[in-house]
Design a protein around this motif. Structure first.
Motif: not given
Length: 176
Positions: A124-126, A77-81, A135-136, A166-167
């Motif tokens: 973990l972002y790919s 939800e947060t990433l989408s917004a 990233r922590r 994170v976003a």
């Protein structure tokens, strides 16, 4: 067993507006996977780290879903917004070939030693197959008392803080 007195959930502060749309190819949609959980968090019960080696659980209360599903929903939800991009959760769609956000929840509950709620999320972002950035993220908030209402409100605030961090991080990554 007896149902708990309280069931707790998380609510994203940033959500796509009603009627809002995000479009894109499945090959470029960001897929959010549920984070891996250590055994102590693989339950609906709310973990309380008593000391370095002991874990207890908050009595008479539970999460409505396990922490991995709650955090995946919060992140999706947060990433989408925040990004306006097409963000899908793997449980709904499965793997689609686009960028992937995966990770692990290391902590998600109460630390009785410091009287705080804490979330530690290793993201973990790919953006492309074979390339991963880790990233922590860590968020904490002091509790006035270890009771369901106080824990729920504080966990909601730090889960939102974590998802927004994170976003922001995803937004500066290639393909993010």
């Amino acid at each position: 067993g007896k149902a708990p007195d309280s069931l707790l959930t998380l609510t994203p502060e940033r959500q796509m507006a009603a009627g809002g749309e995000a479009r894109g190819a499945l090959t470029t949609a960001l897929i959010v996977r549920a984070p891996a959980l250590p055994r102590k968090l693989d339950t609906n019960r709310i973990a309380v780290q008593v000391d370095a080696t002991s874990v207890a659980y908050l009595t008479k209360t539970a999460w409505v879903e396990k922490p991995d599903r709650l955090m995946r929903m919060m992140l999706t939800e947060t990433l989408s917004a925040a990004t306006g991009a097409l963000v899908l959760d793997e449980a709904t769609l499965g793997a689609a070939g686009g960028p992937i956000l995966d990770g692990a929840l290391i902590e998600f509950g109460v630390d009785a030693r410091s009287n705080e709620v804490v979330i530690i999320y290793d993201a973990l972002y790919s953006a492309k197959p074979g390339q991963v950035v880790k990233r922590r993220f860590e968020a904490r908030e002091r509790l006035s008392k270890v009771e369901a209402d106080a824990v729920a409100a504080a966990m909601n605030r730090i889960a939102n803080e974590t998802a927004q961090a994170v976003a922001a991080w995803i937004g500066i990554q290639p393909g993010g």
